[in-house]
Design a protein around this motif. Structure first.
Motif, mmCIF file in Angstrom:
data_model
loop_
_atom_site.group_PDB
_atom_site.id
_atom_site.type_symbol
_atom_site.label_atom_id
_atom_site.label_comp_id
_atom_site.label_asym_id
_atom_site.label_seq_id
_atom_site.Cartn_x
_atom_site.Cartn_y
_atom_site.Cartn_z
ATOM 1 N N GLN A 106 0.872 -1.174 0.000
ATOM 2 C CA GLN A 106 0.000 0.000 0.000
ATOM 3 C C GLN A 106 0.903 1.216 0.000
ATOM 4 O O GLN A 106 1.885 1.279 0.752
ATOM 5 C CB GLN A 106 -0.918 0.036 1.230
ATOM 6 N N ILE A 107 0.588 2.197 -0.839
ATOM 7 C CA ILE A 107 1.376 3.427 -0.911
ATOM 8 C C ILE A 107 0.825 4.387 0.142
ATOM 9 O O ILE A 107 -0.355 4.759 0.094
ATOM 10 C CB ILE A 107 1.305 4.046 -2.320
ATOM 11 N N VAL A 108 1.684 4.753 1.107
ATOM 12 C CA VAL A 108 1.266 5.569 2.244
ATOM 13 C C VAL A 108 2.238 6.733 2.449
ATOM 14 O O VAL A 108 3.243 6.842 1.742
ATOM 15 C CB VAL A 108 1.180 4.722 3.536
ATOM 16 N N GLY A 109 1.959 7.562 3.453
ATOM 17 C CA GLY A 109 2.836 8.678 3.791
ATOM 18 C C GLY A 109 4.108 8.204 4.468
ATOM 19 O O GLY A 109 4.220 7.057 4.911
ATOM 20 N N ASP A 110 5.078 9.106 4.557
ATOM 21 C CA ASP A 110 6.382 8.755 5.133
ATOM 22 C C ASP A 110 6.267 8.228 6.560
ATOM 23 O O ASP A 110 6.981 7.306 6.942
ATOM 24 C CB ASP A 110 7.307 9.982 5.118
ATOM 25 N N ASP A 111 5.370 8.807 7.367
ATOM 26 C CA ASP A 111 5.240 8.396 8.762
ATOM 27 C C ASP A 111 4.581 7.038 8.929
ATOM 28 O O ASP A 111 4.734 6.386 9.952
ATOM 29 C CB ASP A 111 4.428 9.433 9.555
ATOM 30 N N GLU A 112 3.835 6.615 7.926
ATOM 31 C CA GLU A 112 3.105 5.355 8.013
ATOM 32 C C GLU A 112 3.885 4.175 7.458
ATOM 33 O O GLU A 112 3.522 3.028 7.685
ATOM 34 C CB GLU A 112 1.802 5.457 7.217
ATOM 35 N N ALA A 113 4.918 4.442 6.689
ATOM 36 C CA ALA A 113 5.642 3.394 5.969
ATOM 37 C C ALA A 113 6.192 2.338 6.927
ATOM 38 O O ALA A 113 6.784 2.655 7.955
ATOM 39 C CB ALA A 113 6.771 4.002 5.148
ATOM 40 N N ASP A 114 5.958 1.080 6.583
ATOM 41 C CA ASP A 114 6.465 -0.059 7.345
ATOM 42 C C ASP A 114 6.475 -1.259 6.399
ATOM 43 O O ASP A 114 5.437 -1.866 6.144
ATOM 44 C CB ASP A 114 5.584 -0.331 8.555
ATOM 45 N N ILE A 115 7.636 -1.556 5.872
ATOM 46 C CA ILE A 115 7.747 -2.602 4.861
ATOM 47 C C ILE A 115 7.273 -3.953 5.385
ATOM 48 O O ILE A 115 6.734 -4.757 4.635
ATOM 49 C CB ILE A 115 9.188 -2.673 4.284
ATOM 50 N N LYS A 116 7.424 -4.202 6.683
ATOM 51 C CA LYS A 116 6.989 -5.476 7.264
ATOM 52 C C LYS A 116 5.469 -5.616 7.204
ATOM 53 O O LYS A 116 4.948 -6.723 7.196
ATOM 54 C CB LYS A 116 7.459 -5.587 8.710
ATOM 55 N N LYS A 117 4.763 -4.489 7.174
ATOM 56 C CA LYS A 117 3.297 -4.507 7.079
ATOM 57 C C LYS A 117 2.829 -4.262 5.647
ATOM 58 O O LYS A 117 1.642 -4.077 5.398
ATOM 59 C CB LYS A 117 2.705 -3.440 7.999
ATOM 60 N N GLY A 118 3.767 -4.210 4.706
ATOM 61 C CA GLY A 118 3.396 -4.012 3.310
ATOM 62 C C GLY A 118 3.021 -2.577 2.978
ATOM 63 O O GLY A 118 2.276 -2.335 2.038
ATOM 64 N N LYS A 119 3.541 -1.629 3.739
ATOM 65 C CA LYS A 119 3.243 -0.210 3.498
ATOM 66 C C LYS A 119 4.526 0.486 3.061
ATOM 67 O O LYS A 119 5.497 0.487 3.810
ATOM 68 C CB LYS A 119 2.680 0.438 4.756
ATOM 69 N N ILE A 120 4.507 1.048 1.850
ATOM 70 C CA ILE A 120 5.693 1.728 1.335
ATOM 71 C C ILE A 120 5.429 3.228 1.231
ATOM 72 O O ILE A 120 4.319 3.659 0.939
ATOM 73 C CB ILE A 120 6.155 1.148 -0.026
ATOM 74 N N SER A 121 6.464 4.004 1.474
ATOM 75 C CA SER A 121 6.367 5.456 1.450
ATOM 76 C C SER A 121 6.150 5.979 0.041
ATOM 77 O O SER A 121 6.727 5.464 -0.920
ATOM 78 C CB SER A 121 7.658 6.054 2.029
ATOM 79 N N ILE A 122 5.350 7.019 -0.067
ATOM 80 C CA ILE A 122 5.095 7.678 -1.343
ATOM 81 C C ILE A 122 6.403 8.175 -1.960
ATOM 82 O O ILE A 122 6.529 8.282 -3.171
ATOM 83 C CB ILE A 122 4.078 8.839 -1.170
ATOM 84 N N GLY A 123 7.411 8.437 -1.128
ATOM 85 C CA GLY A 123 8.693 8.936 -1.615
ATOM 86 C C GLY A 123 9.684 7.844 -2.000
ATOM 87 O O GLY A 123 10.770 8.139 -2.491
ATOM 88 N N SER A 124 9.317 6.584 -1.799
ATOM 89 C CA SER A 124 10.241 5.488 -2.100
ATOM 90 C C SER A 124 10.363 5.297 -3.608
ATOM 91 O O SER A 124 9.448 5.619 -4.367
ATOM 92 C CB SER A 124 9.752 4.192 -1.453
ATOM 93 N N PRO A 125 11.502 4.753 -4.057
ATOM 94 C CA PRO A 125 11.676 4.512 -5.493
ATOM 95 C C PRO A 125 10.589 3.604 -6.081
ATOM 96 O O PRO A 125 10.142 3.823 -7.206
ATOM 97 C CB PRO A 125 13.049 3.839 -5.584
ATOM 98 N N VAL A 126 10.157 2.597 -5.334
ATOM 99 C CA VAL A 126 9.127 1.686 -5.825
ATOM 100 C C VAL A 126 7.818 2.439 -6.038
ATOM 101 O O VAL A 126 7.194 2.343 -7.102
ATOM 102 C CB VAL A 126 8.923 0.491 -4.862
ATOM 103 N N ALA A 127 7.396 3.217 -5.035
ATOM 104 C CA ALA A 127 6.134 3.958 -5.153
ATOM 105 C C ALA A 127 6.199 4.981 -6.283
ATOM 106 O O ALA A 127 5.248 5.121 -7.050
ATOM 107 C CB ALA A 127 5.800 4.632 -3.833
ATOM 108 N N ARG A 128 7.316 5.679 -6.389
ATOM 109 C CA ARG A 128 7.442 6.689 -7.454
ATOM 110 C C ARG A 128 7.330 6.046 -8.834
ATOM 111 O O ARG A 128 6.763 6.631 -9.755
ATOM 112 C CB ARG A 128 8.754 7.454 -7.320
ATOM 113 N N ALA A 129 7.855 4.829 -8.976
ATOM 114 C CA ALA A 129 7.779 4.140 -10.262
ATOM 115 C C ALA A 129 6.357 3.645 -10.551
ATOM 116 O O ALA A 129 5.974 3.509 -11.715
ATOM 117 C CB ALA A 129 8.754 2.963 -10.285
ATOM 118 N N LEU A 130 5.580 3.373 -9.511
ATOM 119 C CA LEU A 130 4.243 2.812 -9.689
ATOM 120 C C LEU A 130 3.158 3.870 -9.896
ATOM 121 O O LEU A 130 2.155 3.595 -10.568
ATOM 122 C CB LEU A 130 3.883 1.957 -8.462
ATOM 123 N N ILE A 131 3.342 5.051 -9.331
ATOM 124 C CA ILE A 131 2.321 6.101 -9.400
ATOM 125 C C ILE A 131 1.948 6.384 -10.855
ATOM 126 O O ILE A 131 2.804 6.575 -11.709
ATOM 127 C CB ILE A 131 2.813 7.398 -8.711
#
Length: 158
Positions: A106-131
């Motif tokens: 799930q693409i979330v905000g920087d404060d919510e990001a937790d890769i163990k819970k499947g939440k990636i930051s909107i600023g991460s390379p993966v999220a930027r490539a997917l948007i």
């Protein structure tokens, strides 16, 4: 200050943390300072110094969380009408084309990001490539180990 994107769940977590800090942590620190003061001379009182340092941390965190909440742009993924496009708050099923591994993020905000819970930051390379991409599209992600390709299997707004 710029708006900080948060999901509804992320905003609730910050509100809960703020409530905990103000009602529990702050009171605990006040009690610890009072206890340390009762021991006498403050100039060589390690307990007092530790309690004051903890108080500084708690008050700083309260200010930080209040600032984030006051600048938050809360986005509810269930209310989005974006025709299957990858956007902030979307939950994506992906397949790594090289390894065949399937992951859900799930693409979330920087404060919510937790890769163990499947939440990636909107600023991460993966999220930027997917948007902006849709189910069936392939996204190329510049990773430290080289370019990785992910196929978007499904886009959900939950």
């Amino acid at each position: 200050m710029n708006k900080i994107p948060l999901t509804v769940v992320g905003a609730e977590a910050l509100r809960a943390e703020l409530h905990q800090l103000k009602t529990v942590e702050r009171q605990s620190v006040i009690a610890a300072i009072a206890e340390a003061r009762s021991h006498g001379d403050l100039s060589e009182n390690a307990e007092y110094d530790a309690a004051k340092e903890r108080q500084s941390f708690v008050e700083g965190r309260i200010a930080e969380v209040e600032g984030k909440l006051s600048n938050a742009q809360i986005i509810d993924p269930t209310q989005l009408d974006v025709d299957g496009r990858c956007v902030f708050g979307a939950t994506l099923d992906l397949e790594d084309l090289e390894s065949g591994d399937k992951v859900t993020y799930q693409i979330v905000g920087d404060d919510e990001a937790d890769i163990k819970k499947g939440k990636i930051s909107i600023g991460s390379p993966v999220a930027r490539a997917l948007i902006g991409k849709y189910a069936g599209d392939v996204a190329e992600v510049q990773a430290p180990g080289g370019i990785r390709e992910y196929e978007i299997l499904d886009v959900k707004y939950i």
